[in-house]
Enzyme design. Structure first.
Site, mmCIF file in Angstrom:
data_model
loop_
_atom_site.group_PDB
_atom_site.id
_atom_site.type_symbol
_atom_site.label_atom_id
_atom_site.label_comp_id
_atom_site.label_asym_id
_atom_site.label_seq_id
_atom_site.Cartn_x
_atom_site.Cartn_y
_atom_site.Cartn_z
ATOM 1 C CB SER A 1 -85.165 5.331 -9.932
ATOM 2 O OG SER A 1 -84.539 5.735 -8.733
ATOM 3 C CD GLU B 1 -77.864 10.904 -11.510
ATOM 4 O OE1 GLU B 1 -78.973 10.393 -11.648
ATOM 5 O OE2 GLU B 1 -76.815 10.339 -11.864
ATOM 6 C CB CYS C 1 -75.568 6.082 -11.482
ATOM 7 S SG CYS C 1 -75.857 7.114 -10.047
ATOM 8 C CB CYS D 1 -75.880 10.806 -16.689
ATOM 9 S SG CYS D 1 -75.313 11.419 -15.107
ATOM 10 N NE ARG E 1 -80.180 6.554 -5.365
ATOM 11 C CZ ARG E 1 -78.894 6.529 -4.956
ATOM 12 N NH1 ARG E 1 -78.215 5.399 -4.984
ATOM 13 N NH2 ARG E 1 -78.298 7.631 -4.542
ATOM 14 C CG HIS F 1 -75.705 0.577 -12.383
ATOM 15 N ND1 HIS F 1 -76.891 -0.055 -12.659
ATOM 16 C CD2 HIS F 1 -76.033 1.775 -11.839
ATOM 17 C CE1 HIS F 1 -77.896 0.725 -12.319
ATOM 18 N NE2 HIS F 1 -77.403 1.847 -11.819
ATOM 19 C CB CYS G 1 -80.604 7.666 -8.287
ATOM 20 S SG CYS G 1 -78.949 8.019 -8.888
ATOM 21 C CB CYS H 1 -75.861 3.532 -7.202
ATOM 22 S SG CYS H 1 -76.769 4.078 -8.665
#
Length: 573
Positions: free
Chosen positions: A504, A14, A62, A551, A481, A69, A548, A65
């Protein structure tokens, strides 16, 4: 004289993460600033929608992952509406989740992190017979480490080098003084790097058996799952077992031995030891394999005291934006969270470039706002989440699945327990999670089969949404993560507010109003960099978290200048 070092982008995935560090005359880091340079904005897009549409939007946060989500959004809505999915649905979700972890963790180590430990150029001078013998030090049945296979690997990569086309191996700091593998050890890891490219395809297929596809599976719905025909088909169940065992074999015969090899080789490398970062650790229970049992348990450890594990008080979670590009700086609980952007930009400053020359640069305004990531806090303190937190908390609680693997790793590497609290330990804990799942997750499939044989074929719960009621709910769980939470409020039958607090966000948090750092920033302080032009030590530390940064809609060029800005009106999405 203090100097500023900029690493941007720092990720191999990314690429929206920037790190600026201040070093003194001895090349020791005295301050650090982590910045996400792109805005996600998904929480804004889902406002005003039917909540049942939310999972399909948030999984687009994402593509790595992806199912995390998707599942989080689904369960958050179920929690709000008071829905308990059937056991078959819960176990199927676990099998999909296991596939995600077994895909994500090996790919992180080999494709995203291994080159921080592995010197590819050194591997080209390896003796293949010696490398074959070396591999037996870490595994009784080494994976893809026969002399003939290693020679083929060596020849293939040598051909890349001779053509000047290193591909994924380009732009690394080969020959760096903090590399410690021998040429033969480098060749073993290189062989597994290439094998992982093949195995990850099988892991993706593993997800698709019940998910329909990967990335972005499509079989989860509020109330359960839709893959009824796959669950009831013995051949599909058998296919899952077969592919699962193939990936598990790679975990046990390649991934595990390589981490042991790294543990031994890097046991005295100061840049990967004694750098825990934030010492407050949080994880949440995950991988339900029966009606009430999980592979991993929940807990919070504060100030690094592993003798005390407490339950999380979720009312004490807040997010604030003192140094984040949002308007409201106040610490708010996620149910009340806001994300109205307030981008204040970069500033001009002289910095050191890769040639050792000073040049004009766009840098973070570190006294003001400098990241799109907020600062989540628990009881006013930063937390570290991720495999390290998960493994340490579960070890401290005596988890029957985790403790034996941790003790085996410590025995095989000869490292003390304290070594876990480091970059090296963080990398090892990701493998430990993968091994626990590889060795135990099929219990969920066995229980699913037993439940179906008992006559229970339910896969989705019935429910209604009363437009005259207000609802709120959340998902809390552990994903590859770290600890992930989604928070939703529903009013008039539509989403009134939605907030995602992702792993993150915790780890890459900027400083808060008290100056407290997130774990990325904290683990860099005190680091001595061998060569300021090749800051491999910084990259290795940050990559160990598997950053991570999802976007987003705001784009900048390499100088920090604005290229374009896009305003998204959720009413037309």
């Amino acid at each position: 004289m203090a100097q500023k070092i900029i690493v941007d982008p720092i990720t191999r995935i990314e690429g929206h993460l920037r790190l600026e560090v201040i070093v003194d005359d001895n090349n020791v880091v005295t301050d650090a600033y982590a910045s996400s340079t792109l805005w996600r904005g998904i929480e804004t897009i889902v406002k005003g929608r039917d909540p049942r549409d939310v999972p399909f939007f948030v999984q687009r946060i994402c593509g790595v992952c992806t199912s995390s989500h998707y599942r989080a959004g689904t369960i958050a809505i179920e929690d709000a509406l008071g829905i308990t999915p059937p056991l078959n649905a819960i176990l199927t979700r676990t099998l999909m989740n296991a596939a995600l972890f077994l895909h994500d963790h090996p790919v992180h180590f080999y494709q995203l992190h291994a080159l921080d430990f592995v010197d590819i150029v050194s591997a080209l001078s390896a003796d293949v017979r010696a490398a074959e013998e070396e591999s037996f030090k870490y595994c009784e049945t080494p994976y893809a480490c026969g002399a003939d296979h290693l020679k083929a690997v060596k020849d293939k990569v040598t051909a890349f080098v001779n053509k000047g086309a290193l591909g994924p191996f380009a732009n690394a700091y080969y020959g760096h003084p903090t590399y410690h593998f021998t040429p033969e050890q480098n060749l073993i890891a290189l062989s597994h790097y290439l094998e992982c490219l093949r195995v990850q395809r099988t892991a993706a297929q593993l997800m698709a058996i019940f998910g329909g596809k990967q990335p972005h599976p499509q079989s989860l719905v509020v109330g359960g799952v839709t893959c009824v025909m796959d669950i009831l088909n013995p051949s599909r169940l058998g296919e899952y077992v077969s592919k699962f065992k193939e990936v598990a074999d790679f975990v046990n015969r390649a991934y595990y031995p390589d981490i042991i090899m790294a543990g031994k080789a890097y046991a005295t490398e100061p840049s990967v030891l004694n750098d825990l970062g934030v010492a407050n650790l949080w994880t949440h229970k995950e991988m339900q394999y029966s009606s009430n049992e999980f592979l991993f348990d929940s807990g919070v450890i504060l100030n690094g005291d592993i003798s005390k594990v407490e339950d999380l008080d979720e009312s004490q979670i807040t997010e604030e934006a003192t140094h984040s590009w949002y308007k409201n700086d106040k610490p708010l609980h996620p149910y009340e969270g806001e994300q109205e952007p307030n981008y204040t930009g970069f500033k001009d400053e002289q910095t050191l470039n890769a040639k050792g020359e000073m040049e004009n640069s766009k840098v973070l305004d570190t006294k003001g706002k400098y990241s799109w990531i907020k600062a989540p806090r628990y009881k006013g303190m930063p937390l570290q989440v991720g495999p390290l937190a998960n493994v340490v908390v579960n070890y401290a609680k005596g988890n029957k699945f985790v403790v034996p693997v941790v003790e085996k790793v410590l025995k095989d590497t000869g490292l003390p327990l304290t070594a876990v609290l480091s970059t090296l330990g963080r990398t090892a804990c990701r493998m430990i999670e993968a091994k626990v799942i590889a060795d135990n997750a099929l219990m969920a499939l066995n229980n699913l089969v037993a439940n179906i044989k008992s006559g229970d074929t339910e896969t989705c719960a019935k429910y209604t949404i009363d437009k005259n009621k207000e609802y709120k709910g959340r998902y809390m769980g552990h994903v590859p993560r770290g600890a992930l939470s989604h928070w939703i409020r529903i009013k008039n039958g539509i989403v009134e507010n939605y907030q995602c607090v992702v792993p993150s966000t915790w780890n890459a948090s900027p400083k808060d109003n008290k100056g407290q750092m997130g774990s990325y920033e904290a683990c860099i302080i005190g680091l001595k960099i061998a060569d300021l032009k090749q800051p491999l030590e910084i990259i290795r530390k940050i990559h160990s978290y598997d950053p991570c940064i999802a976007c987003a809609v705001h784009v900048m060029d390499t100088k920090g200048n604005d290229l374009s800005e896009y305003r998204v009106n959720p009413s037309y999405c």
